[in-house]
Scaffold this active site. Structure first.
Site, PDB file in Angstrom:
ATOM      1  CG  ASP A  89       9.530   9.409  -6.807  1.00  0.00           C
ATOM      2  OD1 ASP A  89       9.029   8.474  -6.294  1.00  0.00           O
ATOM      3  OD2 ASP A  89       9.261   9.863  -7.842  1.00  0.00           O
ATOM      4  CD  GLU A  91      14.618   7.253   2.437  1.00  0.00           C
ATOM      5  OE1 GLU A  91      15.003   8.348   2.108  1.00  0.00           O
ATOM      6  OE2 GLU A  91      15.285   6.280   3.092  1.00  0.00           O
ATOM      7  CE1 TYR A  92      12.694   1.339  -5.925  1.00  0.00           C
ATOM      8  CE2 TYR A  92      14.016   2.650  -7.164  1.00  0.00           C
ATOM      9  CZ  TYR A  92      13.217   1.561  -6.794  1.00  0.00           C
ATOM     10  OH  TYR A  92      13.614   0.548  -7.783  1.00  0.00           O
ATOM     11  CB  SER A 105      -3.219 -16.328 -32.568  1.00  0.00           C
ATOM     12  OG  SER A 105      -4.128 -17.146 -33.402  1.00  0.00           O
ATOM     13  CD  GLU A 164      -7.653 -11.398 -19.290  1.00  0.00           C
ATOM     14  OE1 GLU A 164      -7.012 -10.810 -20.094  1.00  0.00           O
ATOM     15  OE2 GLU A 164      -7.959 -12.221 -18.655  1.00  0.00           O
ATOM     16  CE  LYS A 197      -6.886  -9.834 -29.989  1.00  0.00           C
ATOM     17  NZ  LYS A 197      -5.486  -9.012 -30.176  1.00  0.00           N
ATOM     18  CG  ASP A 232      -3.532  -2.660 -30.745  1.00  0.00           C
ATOM     19  OD1 ASP A 232      -2.831  -3.841 -31.258  1.00  0.00           O
ATOM     20  OD2 ASP A 232      -3.950  -1.959 -31.560  1.00  0.00           O
ATOM     21  NE  ARG A 234       1.413 -14.341 -31.360  1.00  0.00           N
ATOM     22  CZ  ARG A 234       0.680 -14.771 -32.109  1.00  0.00           C
ATOM     23  NH1 ARG A 234      -0.264 -15.844 -31.633  1.00  0.00           N
ATOM     24  NH2 ARG A 234       0.047 -14.230 -33.325  1.00  0.00           N
ATOM     25  CE1 TYR A 249      -1.626 -12.473 -23.090  1.00  0.00           C
ATOM     26  CE2 TYR A 249      -1.867 -10.040 -22.992  1.00  0.00           C
ATOM     27  CZ  TYR A 249      -1.474 -11.198 -23.552  1.00  0.00           C
ATOM     28  OH  TYR A 249      -0.720 -11.258 -24.766  1.00  0.00           O
ATOM     29  CE  LYS A 299      -7.345 -14.470 -21.787  1.00  0.00           C
ATOM     30  NZ  LYS A 299      -6.313 -13.954 -21.216  1.00  0.00           N
ATOM     31  CE  LYS A 336      -9.093  -7.213 -33.603  1.00  0.00           C
ATOM     32  NZ  LYS A 336      -7.793  -7.583 -34.396  1.00  0.00           N
ATOM     33  CB  CYS A 384       9.049  32.382 -38.309  1.00  0.00           C
ATOM     34  SG  CYS A 384       7.423  31.520 -38.653  1.00  0.00           S
TER      35      CYS A 384
HETATM   36  S1  IVH Z   1      -4.896 -14.489 -24.193  1.00  0.00           S
HETATM   37  C1  IVH Z   1      -4.690 -18.746 -25.492  1.00  0.00           C
HETATM   38  N1  IVH Z   1      -5.594 -11.977 -23.256  1.00  0.00           N
HETATM   39  O1  IVH Z   1      -3.984 -11.127 -28.608  1.00  0.00           O
HETATM   40  C2  IVH Z   1      -4.678 -17.248 -25.205  1.00  0.00           C
HETATM   41  N2  IVH Z   1      -4.225 -12.278 -25.293  1.00  0.00           N
HETATM   42  O2  IVH Z   1      -4.589 -12.893 -30.835  1.00  0.00           O
HETATM   43  C3  IVH Z   1      -3.682 -16.379 -25.483  1.00  0.00           C
HETATM   44  N3  IVH Z   1      -3.891 -10.069 -26.377  1.00  0.00           N
HETATM   45  O3  IVH Z   1      -0.856 -12.290 -29.210  1.00  0.00           O
HETATM   46  C4  IVH Z   1      -3.779 -14.901 -25.578  1.00  0.00           C
HETATM   47  N4  IVH Z   1      -4.801  -9.144 -24.935  1.00  0.00           N
HETATM   48  O4  IVH Z   1      -0.881 -10.505 -27.720  1.00  0.00           O
HETATM   49  C5  IVH Z   1      -4.895 -12.741 -24.176  1.00  0.00           C
HETATM   50  N5  IVH Z   1      -6.130 -10.002 -22.438  1.00  0.00           N
HETATM   51  C6  IVH Z   1      -5.523 -10.696 -23.602  1.00  0.00           C
HETATM   52  C7  IVH Z   1      -4.701 -10.165 -24.619  1.00  0.00           C
HETATM   53  C8  IVH Z   1      -4.323 -11.040 -25.593  1.00  0.00           C
HETATM   54  C9  IVH Z   1      -3.988  -8.764 -26.007  1.00  0.00           C
HETATM   55  C10 IVH Z   1      -3.278 -10.551 -27.671  1.00  0.00           C
HETATM   56  C11 IVH Z   1      -1.956 -11.079 -27.540  1.00  0.00           C
HETATM   57  C12 IVH Z   1      -2.093 -12.348 -28.545  1.00  0.00           C
HETATM   58  C13 IVH Z   1      -3.263 -11.943 -29.482  1.00  0.00           C
HETATM   59  C14 IVH Z   1      -3.856 -13.241 -29.823  1.00  0.00           C
END
Ligand code: IVH
Length: 693
Positions: free
Chosen positions: A47, A49-50, A96, A127, A129, A131, A150, A242, A307, A331, A448
Site C-alpha cells: 500500500d 508504494e501505491y 427488469s 449468478e 441476484k 441486492d 436504472r 453482470y 440466464k 428468488k 455508569c
Molecule cells: S441481469 C436483462 N443479473 O435485478 C437482464 N440482474 O430485476 C437484466 N440484479 O435491476 C438484469 N443481480 O439490479 C442481472 N446477476 C444479476 C443481477 C441482477 C441483481 C438486479 C438488477 C435489476 C434487477 C432486475
C-alpha cells in the site's frame, strides 16, 4: 506494465514532454495496481508504494495542469457537490427480470425456452441476484463517460461524479491478455455494500445520532444517490458487473464468454459465484447451494439469476413488456415477517447511548427465530408511530440486526401504548438526556457501569489526560480484576497491586504510575474533554475553557450563560448543565480533584488578556440582530465589562442597533463612542453574523 513509474522523482521533471510521459506511466501503473487490488484482490505492491506513486502523480498534475484528465486515478476522490441530479438516457432499455419463487417455475421456464428453440438441452449461466443498486456504466474509447441508475428503465439519474469515487470502478479500461479496449462499451452491474461494512456504518450513525439505514441495499442506494460526491467517497461501496448491453467492435456469442471478458478490461465480476450450467438442474443445484450459504456470504443476495448462455438464443427468445424471456430471477423466500411487539425496553451502549429495542412475539423469518428488533431512537419510533402491542412488519437480512419496518395501525385494538423514554438509565439510574431532534438519548452519568470502559479509555487517551500505556487491554484488566471501578480509582493505584497483574513487571508498573502522576497537572480544556460530556468534543472543550476562568465557574454556569458563549448552542448548553447537575458526576469530579488533579487554564488567561473589557461600561440600544440583550450582557460581563441601562458620564461605548432612539442622541452629544453591532462583534473577538440565534 511499465516499470519506469517506480523511478520517477517529481522534482527532477521540468519540461512538459517529460512530465507527459511520466504522468502516462504513473497512470498506467496505478490503474493496473488498483485492478490487482480492487478487482482481483491480489495486490503485487504494498500500500505505501501505491500511495507513493499516487502522490507523485498528484504533484505532477498540479505542476502541469494541462495534463489533468477526468479519468486520471487522482480523480477518484469526489468533486464538488451539485445542485441536483441530471438525467441520462439508456442507450438500450434497462429491463427488469421476471421473478419466481419455486424451483418448479424455473423448470417450466426451461421447458418453454427449449420448446421455443426446439432444443433438447439449454446451457445457462447462473449468478447470485445481488441486492444492491443497479448501475449502467458507459465507456468511450476506454474512458468512463456516463454512469446512471436504472430510473424508469429508459432514463436514469446521472451518478457519474459519485461512481467515480468507487475504487472498484475503473475510470479508464485496461487491456489485459490482449483483449482490446472497445470503442464503446455499455455495461451493467450492481453497486452494493458488504454486510460488515453496513453494520459498522450504521453503528457509527447510531452513535452520532444520524438516521440508520434499514438494510445494505438502502445504504448503497442512499450513498450513491448523493448530491455531494464526497459523501459517496466516504462510504464503502463495491461493484459486480453482470451484463454487457453494448460492445462496439466485439461480438460475443455467449453470456459466459462475455463475463470472462469483463475482468480483462478491469471490470469486476463475481468470479467466485457464477456458473455455467448444462441444463436447468445444475442451475437449481446452484440455487440450493446459495440458499444454504446465503447468510455466510459477505454481501446480501435475494435469489439467483438464471440466464440463457447463447446470445443468439437470447435474441430468438426476445422480450416481454418489461423483461427478457431468456432470463429469470429465482428468488429466496422473503425475509420479512409479521408479529407483535410485546414490550419496548432500552439498551445502554458503551458510549451511554440508549437504544430502544422491541421485544417481539417470536416469529420465524427465513428459518431463523426472531425475538427482538432494533428501533434505533425516539425519532424513528415517533415518526413511524410504533407502539407497544402493535402488530409490525419485521425484516431480517442475513447477519444484520432485525428491524421493525412499520406498524399495522389497522390491526390496533386500543390497548396499544406509546413508548416513553425512561428518565433514568436502566443500568445505573443516572439521568437521561434526549436531544431536541429526538435522535439521541444518553445516560449522562460518568460512572455508569455500562460505559465505564469506554469512558476510561477516552479519559486516558492522548488528547484527553494523555496517560500513555493506559488503553483498551490494560483498562479491561484493571476493571476485570476489580482494581479499578471508577475513574478516580486510577489515581489510587498502588505499585504492589499492579505488579501482581499478568504482563506487569515492576518497570511497567512504575511507568504507568508515573504517567498517571504526570497527568495530574493538566489544562482545563483537556480535563473537560476527558470528562466525555455528550456533544463536548475537543474544540468545544477549548471554547468553554476560554470563556470560564475555572472548573468551578463552568460547573456552576446556567444553561443561559452557557448559551451566550459563542459556538455553544442550546443542545450543548443543556448537555453541559445536565452533566454538572448530576450528583454522581459531581462526586467523580470532586474525587478527581481530591486525588490531586490540578488544572491551569491558559486559554482563559489568553482571552482575558487579549479581549478584556475590564473596566469598560456598555449601553445597548435598539434591536440587536445576533444576540439577545441578555446574551450581550453575558458576553460583556464574561470579558470583565459592565452593562448599564442609561447613558452617563461613565459610559465608554454605546452599541446601537436599528431603532435606536434618544440614548443614541445623548451619547452622541456627550462624544461617547458609538459602535455598530459589527464593531461590537469585532471588539469581543467574534465575526458579526456567525453567532447562533
Ligand atoms: S441481469 C436483462 N443479473 O435485478 C437482464 N440482474 O430485476 C437484466 N440484479 O435491476 C438484469 N443481480 O439490479 C442481472 N446477476 C444479476 C443481477 C441482477 C441483481 C438486479 C438488477 C435489476 C434487477 C432486475
Amino acid at each position: 506494465m511499465s516499470e519506469q513509474a517506480f523511478d520517477i522523482t517529481p522534482d527532477r521533471i521540468t519540461d512538459s514532454d517529460q512530465a507527459k510521459e511520466a504522468v502516462a506511466d504513473l497512470r498506467e501503473a496505478l490503474r493496473y495496481h488498483a485492478y490487482r487490488y480492487y478487482v482481483l484482490d491480489d495486490p503485487i505492491i504494498a500500500d505505501p508504494e501505491y500511495d507513493r506513486l499516487f502522490n507523485i502523480l498528484e504533484v505532477l498534475e498540479e505542476k502541469f495542469p494541462a495534463l489533468q484528465s477526468p479519468t486520471s486515478p487522482t480523480q477518484q476522490v469526489g468533486g464538488a457537490p451539485r445542485q441536483s441530479m441530471g438525467l441520462v438516457r439508456h442507450p438500450v432499455p434497462m429491463l427488469s427480470l421476471r421473478a419466481v419463487y419455486t424451483q418448479q417455475e424455473a423448470r417450466d421456464f426451461d421447458a418453454t425456452c427449449r420448446q421455443e428453440l426446439s432444443l433438447g438441452l439449454m446451457t445457462y449461466v447462473a449468478e447470485p441476484k445481488y441486492d444492491g443498486l443497479a448501475v449502467e456504466l458507459i465507456y468511450e474509447n476506454g474512458a468512463l463517460v456516463f454512469a446512471s441508475t436504472r430510473g424508469d428503465g429508459y432514463t436514469g439519474e446521472d451518478i457519474l461524479a459519485n461512481v467515480k469515487t468507487i475504487r472498484e470502478i475503473p475510470l479508464q479500461l485496461l487491456s489485459l491478455d490482449k483483449e482490446p479496449v472497445p470503442e464503446r462499451l455499455v455495461v451493467r452491474g450492481e453497486i452494493y455494500m458488504r454486510k460488515d461494512e453496513f453494520n459498522a456504518l450504521n453503528q457509527r450513525r447510531e452513535e452520532s445520532g444520524d438516521n440508520v439505514f434499514a438494510n445494505p441495499r438502502n445504504a448503497a442506494a442512499g450513498s450513491v444517490r448523493q448530491l455531494d460526491p464526497k459523501i459517496t467517497a466516504s462510504r464503502p461501496l463495491h461493484l459486480f458487473v453482470y451484463e454487457v448491453a453494448e460492445c462496439r467492435g466485439r461480438e460475443f456469442t455467449q453470456q459466459w464468454e462475455m463475463l470472462a471478458a469483463l475482468p480483462k478490461w478491469g471490470l469486476k465480476t463475481n468470479t467466485r459465484w457464477q456458473e455455467k450450467c448444462s441444463g436447468i438442474e445444475p442451475a437449481l443445484e446452484f440455487f440450493r447451494r446459495l440458499s444454504e450459504t446465503r447468510d455466510d456470504l459477505p454481501f446480501e443476495i435475494d435469489g439467483v439469476v438464471i440466464k440463457v448462455n447463447d446470445r443468439q438464443a437470447q435474441q430468438a427468445l426476445g422480450f416481454r413488456q418489461r423483461d427478457p424471456r431468456w432470463a429469470l430471477a429465482l428468488k429466496f423466500p422473503a425475509r420479512q415477517g409479521t408479529t407483535r411487539i410485546t414490550d419496548i425496553t432500552v439498551q445502554v451502549g458503551r458510549t451511554g447511548a440508549l437504544t430502544p429495542v422491541a421485544h417481539l412475539q417470536p416469529v420465524t423469518i427465513g428459518g431463523v427465530e426472531v425475538k427482538r428488533a432494533s428501533l434505533h431512537n425516539l425519532h424513528q419510533i415517533e415518526s413511524k408511530d410504533v407502539r407497544i402491542k402493535d402488530w409490525v412488519l419485521v425484516e431480517r437480512a442475513g447477519d444484520v440486526i432485525p428491524q421493525v419496518i412499520k406498524p399495522f395501525p389497522d390491526k390496533r385494538s386500543g390497548q396499544e401504548q406509546p413508548f416513553v423514554m425512561p428518565e433514568t438509565c436502566p443500568v445505573c439510574g443516572g439521568p437521561v438526556v434526549t436531544s431536541r431532534d429526538r435522535k439521541q438519548s444518553h445516560c449522562t452519568n460518568i460512572d455508569c457501569p455500562a460505559q465505564i470502559r469506554e469512558r476510561m479509555v477516552h479519559f486516558a487517551s492522548r488528547r484527553a489526560m494523555d496517560i500513555e500505556g493506559l488503553a483498551g487491554r490494560r483498562i479491561d484488566q484493571l476493571l476485570n480484576t476489580g482494581l479499578v471501578r471508577h475513574i478516580p480509582d486510577l489515581y489510587r493505584l498502588r505499585r504492589e497491586d499492579l505488579v501482581q497483574l499478568e504482563g506487569f513487571g515492576s518497570k511497567s508498573a512504575d511507568n504507568l504510575l508515573r504517567e498517571i502522576e504526570d497527568s495530574k497537572s493538566t489544562a482545563l480544556e483537556r480535563f473537560v474533554y476527558a470528562l466525555g460530556i455528550p456533544h463536548v468534543g475537543e474544540h468545544l472543550a477549548q471554547v468553554l475553557a476560554a470563556r470560564f476562568p475555572d472548573l468551578d465557574a463552568l460547573s456552576r454556569a446556567s444553561e443561559q450563560t452557557l448559551q451566550a458563549v459563542h459556538e455553544i448552542g442550546p443542545e450543548v448548553a443543556r448537555s453541559v448543565r445536565a452533566f454538572f447537575s448530576n450528583p454522581g458526576n459531581r462526586k467523580v469530579v470532586h474525587d478527581l480533584l481530591e486525588a490531586g488533579i490540578s488544572l491551569d487554564n491558559p486559554l482563559h488567561a489568553a482571552t482575558v488578556q487579549t479581549k478584556s473589557l475590564q473596566g469598560r461600561t456598555f449601553v445597548f440600544t435598539g434591536t440587536l440582530q445576533n444576540w439577545t440583550r441578555d446574551q450581550a450582557r453575558e458576553i460583556v460581563e464574561g470579558l470583565g465589562g459592565r452593562v448599564t441601562g442609561s447613558v452617563t458620564g461613565n459610559t465608554d461605548y454605546i452599541v446601537a442597533g436599528p431603532g435606536a432612539g434618544s440614548k443614541l442622541d445623548k451619547a452622541r452629544s456627550k462624544g461617547i463612542a458609538v459602535l455598530s453591532e459589527e464593531d461590537f462583534a469585532r471588539i469581543i473577538g467574534q465575526e458579526a453574523g456567525d453567532s447562533r440565534q
